[in-house]
Design an enzyme around this catalytic site. Structure first.
Site, PDB file in Angstrom:
ATOM      1  N   ARG A 125     -16.056 -22.122  -7.911  1.00  0.00           N
ATOM      2  CA  ARG A 125     -16.497 -20.941  -7.144  1.00  0.00           C
ATOM      3  C   ARG A 125     -15.812 -20.805  -5.795  1.00  0.00           C
ATOM      4  NH1 ARG A 125     -21.441 -22.918  -9.091  1.00  0.00           N
ATOM      5  NH2 ARG A 125     -22.148 -21.783 -10.932  1.00  0.00           N
ATOM      6  N   LYS A 147      -6.505 -10.878  -0.450  1.00  0.00           N
ATOM      7  CA  LYS A 147      -6.555 -10.256  -1.785  1.00  0.00           C
ATOM      8  C   LYS A 147      -5.816 -11.167  -2.761  1.00  0.00           C
ATOM      9  CE  LYS A 147      -6.859  -5.263  -1.077  1.00  0.00           C
ATOM     10  NZ  LYS A 147      -6.115  -3.993  -1.240  1.00  0.00           N
ATOM     11  N   GLU A 189       7.645  -2.992   2.802  1.00  0.00           N
ATOM     12  CA  GLU A 189       6.268  -3.179   3.281  1.00  0.00           C
ATOM     13  C   GLU A 189       6.230  -3.215   4.811  1.00  0.00           C
ATOM     14  OE1 GLU A 189       3.637  -3.023   1.363  1.00  0.00           O
ATOM     15  OE2 GLU A 189       3.967  -4.016  -0.563  1.00  0.00           O
ATOM     16  N   LYS A 231      -1.569  -6.351  10.010  1.00  0.00           N
ATOM     17  CA  LYS A 231      -2.404  -6.668   8.847  1.00  0.00           C
ATOM     18  C   LYS A 231      -3.623  -7.491   9.275  1.00  0.00           C
ATOM     19  CE  LYS A 231      -2.823  -7.529   4.124  1.00  0.00           C
ATOM     20  NZ  LYS A 231      -2.248  -7.610   2.810  1.00  0.00           N
ATOM     21  N   GLU A 241     -12.060  -3.954   2.110  1.00  0.00           N
ATOM     22  CA  GLU A 241     -11.544  -2.611   1.810  1.00  0.00           C
ATOM     23  C   GLU A 241     -12.663  -1.611   1.535  1.00  0.00           C
ATOM     24  OE1 GLU A 241      -7.798  -2.429  -0.463  1.00  0.00           O
ATOM     25  OE2 GLU A 241      -8.499  -0.518  -1.247  1.00  0.00           O
ATOM     26  N   ARG A 245      -8.918  -0.453   5.484  1.00  0.00           N
ATOM     27  CA  ARG A 245      -7.949  -1.330   4.819  1.00  0.00           C
ATOM     28  C   ARG A 245      -7.172  -0.583   3.733  1.00  0.00           C
ATOM     29  NH1 ARG A 245      -8.277  -7.607   2.793  1.00  0.00           N
ATOM     30  NH2 ARG A 245      -6.206  -7.594   1.865  1.00  0.00           N
ATOM     31  N   ASN A 249      -2.605   0.621   1.464  1.00  0.00           N
ATOM     32  CA  ASN A 249      -2.130   0.984   0.121  1.00  0.00           C
ATOM     33  C   ASN A 249      -1.243   2.232   0.144  1.00  0.00           C
ATOM     34  OD1 ASN A 249      -3.572  -1.145  -1.054  1.00  0.00           O
ATOM     35  ND2 ASN A 249      -5.436   0.091  -1.131  1.00  0.00           N
ATOM     36  N   HIS A 252       1.124   3.019  -2.643  1.00  0.00           N
ATOM     37  CA  HIS A 252       0.816   2.125  -3.758  1.00  0.00           C
ATOM     38  C   HIS A 252       0.264   2.839  -4.987  1.00  0.00           C
ATOM     39  CE1 HIS A 252       1.606  -0.882  -0.751  1.00  0.00           C
ATOM     40  NE2 HIS A 252       1.301  -1.879  -1.552  1.00  0.00           N
ATOM     41  N   HIS A 256       2.214   1.619  -7.927  1.00  0.00           N
ATOM     42  CA  HIS A 256       1.596   0.847  -9.017  1.00  0.00           C
ATOM     43  C   HIS A 256       1.779   1.551 -10.355  1.00  0.00           C
ATOM     44  CE1 HIS A 256      -1.338  -1.743  -6.393  1.00  0.00           C
ATOM     45  NE2 HIS A 256      -0.082  -2.116  -6.288  1.00  0.00           N
ATOM     46  N   HIS A 270       8.114  -4.773  -6.833  1.00  0.00           N
ATOM     47  CA  HIS A 270       6.954  -4.194  -6.147  1.00  0.00           C
ATOM     48  C   HIS A 270       7.347  -3.454  -4.873  1.00  0.00           C
ATOM     49  CE1 HIS A 270       2.826  -3.732  -4.769  1.00  0.00           C
ATOM     50  NE2 HIS A 270       3.199  -4.243  -3.601  1.00  0.00           N
TER      51      HIS A 270
HETATM   52  P1  NAD Z   1       7.832 -12.491  -6.281  1.00  0.00           P
HETATM   53  O1  NAD Z   1       6.765 -13.421  -5.968  1.00  0.00           O
HETATM   54  O2  NAD Z   1       8.089 -12.161  -7.706  1.00  0.00           O
HETATM   55  O3  NAD Z   1       9.178 -13.027  -5.629  1.00  0.00           O
HETATM   56  C1  NAD Z   1      10.374 -12.312  -5.817  1.00  0.00           C
HETATM   57  C2  NAD Z   1      11.480 -13.215  -6.389  1.00  0.00           C
HETATM   58  O4  NAD Z   1      12.000 -14.024  -5.344  1.00  0.00           O
HETATM   59  C3  NAD Z   1      11.012 -14.178  -7.478  1.00  0.00           C
HETATM   60  O5  NAD Z   1      12.035 -14.294  -8.436  1.00  0.00           O
HETATM   61  C4  NAD Z   1      10.877 -15.501  -6.723  1.00  0.00           C
HETATM   62  O6  NAD Z   1      11.014 -16.610  -7.552  1.00  0.00           O
HETATM   63  C5  NAD Z   1      12.008 -15.401  -5.743  1.00  0.00           C
HETATM   64  N1  NAD Z   1      11.856 -16.153  -4.501  1.00  0.00           N
HETATM   65  C6  NAD Z   1      10.772 -16.253  -3.725  1.00  0.00           C
HETATM   66  N2  NAD Z   1      11.062 -16.874  -2.588  1.00  0.00           N
HETATM   67  C7  NAD Z   1      12.350 -17.217  -2.643  1.00  0.00           C
HETATM   68  C8  NAD Z   1      13.232 -17.890  -1.748  1.00  0.00           C
HETATM   69  N3  NAD Z   1      12.846 -18.265  -0.525  1.00  0.00           N
HETATM   70  N4  NAD Z   1      14.502 -18.110  -2.150  1.00  0.00           N
HETATM   71  C9  NAD Z   1      14.917 -17.675  -3.365  1.00  0.00           C
HETATM   72  N5  NAD Z   1      14.147 -17.004  -4.244  1.00  0.00           N
HETATM   73  C10 NAD Z   1      12.875 -16.780  -3.876  1.00  0.00           C
HETATM   74  O7  NAD Z   1       7.616 -11.066  -5.554  1.00  0.00           O
HETATM   75  P2  NAD Z   1       7.106 -10.642  -4.101  1.00  0.00           P
HETATM   76  O8  NAD Z   1       7.852  -9.409  -3.799  1.00  0.00           O
HETATM   77  O9  NAD Z   1       7.108 -11.760  -3.154  1.00  0.00           O
HETATM   78  O10 NAD Z   1       5.567 -10.283  -4.368  1.00  0.00           O
HETATM   79  C11 NAD Z   1       5.209  -9.207  -5.184  1.00  0.00           C
HETATM   80  C12 NAD Z   1       3.760  -9.376  -5.598  1.00  0.00           C
HETATM   81  O11 NAD Z   1       2.929  -9.383  -4.443  1.00  0.00           O
HETATM   82  C13 NAD Z   1       3.263  -8.282  -6.497  1.00  0.00           C
HETATM   83  O12 NAD Z   1       2.592  -8.838  -7.583  1.00  0.00           O
HETATM   84  C14 NAD Z   1       2.290  -7.521  -5.616  1.00  0.00           C
HETATM   85  O13 NAD Z   1       1.270  -6.909  -6.341  1.00  0.00           O
HETATM   86  C15 NAD Z   1       1.786  -8.602  -4.718  1.00  0.00           C
HETATM   87  N6  NAD Z   1       1.246  -8.137  -3.443  1.00  0.00           N
HETATM   88  C16 NAD Z   1       0.012  -8.572  -3.076  1.00  0.00           C
HETATM   89  C17 NAD Z   1      -0.524  -8.194  -1.871  1.00  0.00           C
HETATM   90  C18 NAD Z   1      -1.844  -8.747  -1.436  1.00  0.00           C
HETATM   91  O14 NAD Z   1      -2.409  -8.256  -0.455  1.00  0.00           O
HETATM   92  N7  NAD Z   1      -2.359  -9.758  -2.084  1.00  0.00           N
HETATM   93  C19 NAD Z   1       0.187  -7.347  -1.018  1.00  0.00           C
HETATM   94  C20 NAD Z   1       1.445  -6.918  -1.422  1.00  0.00           C
HETATM   95  C21 NAD Z   1       1.976  -7.318  -2.634  1.00  0.00           C
HETATM   96  N1  GLY Z   2      -1.631  -4.874   0.404  1.00  0.00           N
HETATM   97  C1  GLY Z   2      -2.837  -4.147   0.613  1.00  0.00           C
HETATM   98  C2  GLY Z   2      -3.953  -4.958   1.160  1.00  0.00           C
HETATM   99  O1  GLY Z   2      -3.817  -6.128   1.405  1.00  0.00           O
HETATM  100  O2  GLY Z   2      -5.007  -4.446   1.365  1.00  0.00           O
END
Ligand code: NAD
Ligand code: GLY
Length: 366
Positions: A125, A147, A189, A231, A241, A245, A249, A252, A256, A270
């Site tokens: 949990r 998130k 972003e 943020k 949210e 918050r 988005n 998005h 999305h 993304h």
């Molecule tokens: P990702 O995690 O897929 O990373 C992108 C690529 O870069 C991958 O191939 C990874 O292996 C590679 N990589 C990462 N760090 C590296 C480094 N230092 N050197 C070499 N390669 C590296 O993608 P992302 O863009 O980091 O994240 C996208 C995700 O984040 C989506 O799923 C999105 O929905 C999510 N997201 C979440 C939030 C949230 O608030 N939780 C906000 C924005 C995005």
């Molecule tokens: N990336 C949107 C949020 O964290 O709320």
């Protein structure tokens, strides 16, 4: 800690600290300082683990010799942000014998951060998760705010939880190995924060586009800190949210839909999908009289300056994207909901947007 590290504090019921600086993944004292118990699981992906996991483990073991530390590596990519990989992390926690005071270290981009964070939210949990973001996107956005989620074929992030990290440690030196395309995705972003709350930041970004794209360390550290401050402020005021918050988005709802319709891991990533989505949202705003067409055009120019895509991939039809948006979790029972733009530095939540207006934005030629 390195002399150049910056700190952003996130307030709230479970406050935490964001550390930003070069070399922090080797800072065993900083990493171990977050530990409450004797068990830790390092979760990473197949691109990032070979580059950084040994160093993180060595730093942790040196600082905490008795630590029961295991590593769990998943294949890289958005297509792996699934219930199956989530289950793999849960299995790894079980194999480790992780107790209530265990900690998950999520080393990677937003995919690892979201998926491993969700596993930490669910194991017994909820146990600690320390986010170790290695993409720019994860440093400025996904590692902050709590998130966590995995995707379903029906849509992005449909299963998840709010689970604030225990700490965020962003080693800016990790950006040196990040592919240029992923750096640009993170900059989308960053632009988002300027668009929704910080108009002068848009000017700052335009002036430093060359330095940021070239990986200039000082410019990137400044962009990360400023983004994290925004943020942190927004998520501290509205962690779940319920209101403002949602402004985070911006872009998005369209983005999305693009990601889901093209298939996860195919086509735009993304950040790129968010770039296209922000321009579509700006055009929708102009259509509805909330922003000017010249503001939308200026946003397009800025996105192009960062070599970001501004067009919907040709194989995705407006009708198919509209159908996806109807399914999006941001579509309320009453109709389509968008984060719309009031021009640089201002955005608003708008419910019940007419489908015809969204279709018109999707059909606007660049
Ligand atoms: P990702 O995690 O897929 O990373 C992108 C690529 O870069 C991958 O191939 C990874 O292996 C590679 N990589 C990462 N760090 C590296 C480094 N230092 N050197 C070499 N390669 C590296 O993608 P992302 O863009 O980091 O994240 C996208 C995700 O984040 C989506 O799923 C999105 O929905 C999510 N997201 C979440 C939030 C949230 O608030 N939780 C906000 C924005 C995005
Ligand atoms: N990336 C949107 C949020 O964290 O709320």
């Amino acid at each position: 800690m390195t002399a150049t590290a910056r700190i952003v504090d996130v307030a709230g019921a479970a406050p935490y600290r964001i550390h930003i600086g070069a070399g922090l993944l080797d800072d065993g004292a900083l990493l171990a300082d977050t530990l409450r118990g004797r068990h830790a699981l390092l979760v990473s992906d197949s691109h990032v683990a070979p580059l950084y996991a040994d160093r993180v483990e060595a730093a942790l073991r040196a600082a905490r010799p008795g630590l029961h530390l295991a590593r769990h590596v998943v294949p890289a990519g958005e297509a792996e942000k699934t219930l199956a990989t989530f289950g793999g992390v849960i299995d790894a926690l079980a194999a480790l014998g992780a107790t209530r005071d265990a900690c998950v270290f999520a080393l990677g981009g937003g995919v690892v951060g979201d998926m491993a964070g969700f596993a930490a939210a669910c194991w017994m949990r909820g146990i600690d998760c320390v986010q170790l973001p290695t993409t720019l996107l994860a440093m400025v956005d996904s590692s902050v705010g709590g998130k966590t989620a995995v995707d379903l074929p029906q849509g992005k992030n449909l299963v998840g939880a709010f689970h604030p990290p225990r700490a965020v440690v962003a080693d800016t030196a990790a950006l040196r190995t990040l592919p240029a395309r992923e750096l640009r995705a993170g900059l989308a972003e960053v632009i988002k924060y300027g668009a929704i709350v910080d108009a002068p930041f848009l000017d700052w970004l335009a002036e430093r586009a060359g330095a940021l794209l070239a990986g200039d360390a000082a410019a990137l550290a400044e962009a990360i800190a400023r983004s994290c401050e925004h943020k942190a402020a927004i998520t501290a005021r509205d962690p779940l949210e319920r209101g403002e918050r949602a402004l985070l988005n911006f872009g998005h709802t369209f983005g999305h839909a693009i990601e889901a319709e093209q298939g996860y891991g195919d086509g735009l990533n993304h950040g790129e999908a968010v770039a296209v989505g922000m321009l579509l949202a700006a055009r929708l705003s102009a259509t509805l009289g909330l922003a000017s067409w010249s503001d939308a055009e200026a946003l397009r120019t800025l996105l192009l300056r960062f070599d970001l895509p501004v067009d919907v991939p040709a194989r995705l039809t407006p009708e198919a994207l509209l159908a996806r948006m109807r399914l999006d979790k941001k579509a309320q029972a009453s109709g389509l909901r968008f984060i719309l733009w009031n021009g640089p530095g201002a955005a608003q939540i708008v419910a019940d947007v007419a489908e015809g207006a969204a279709l018109a934005a999707l059909r606007t030629e660049t």
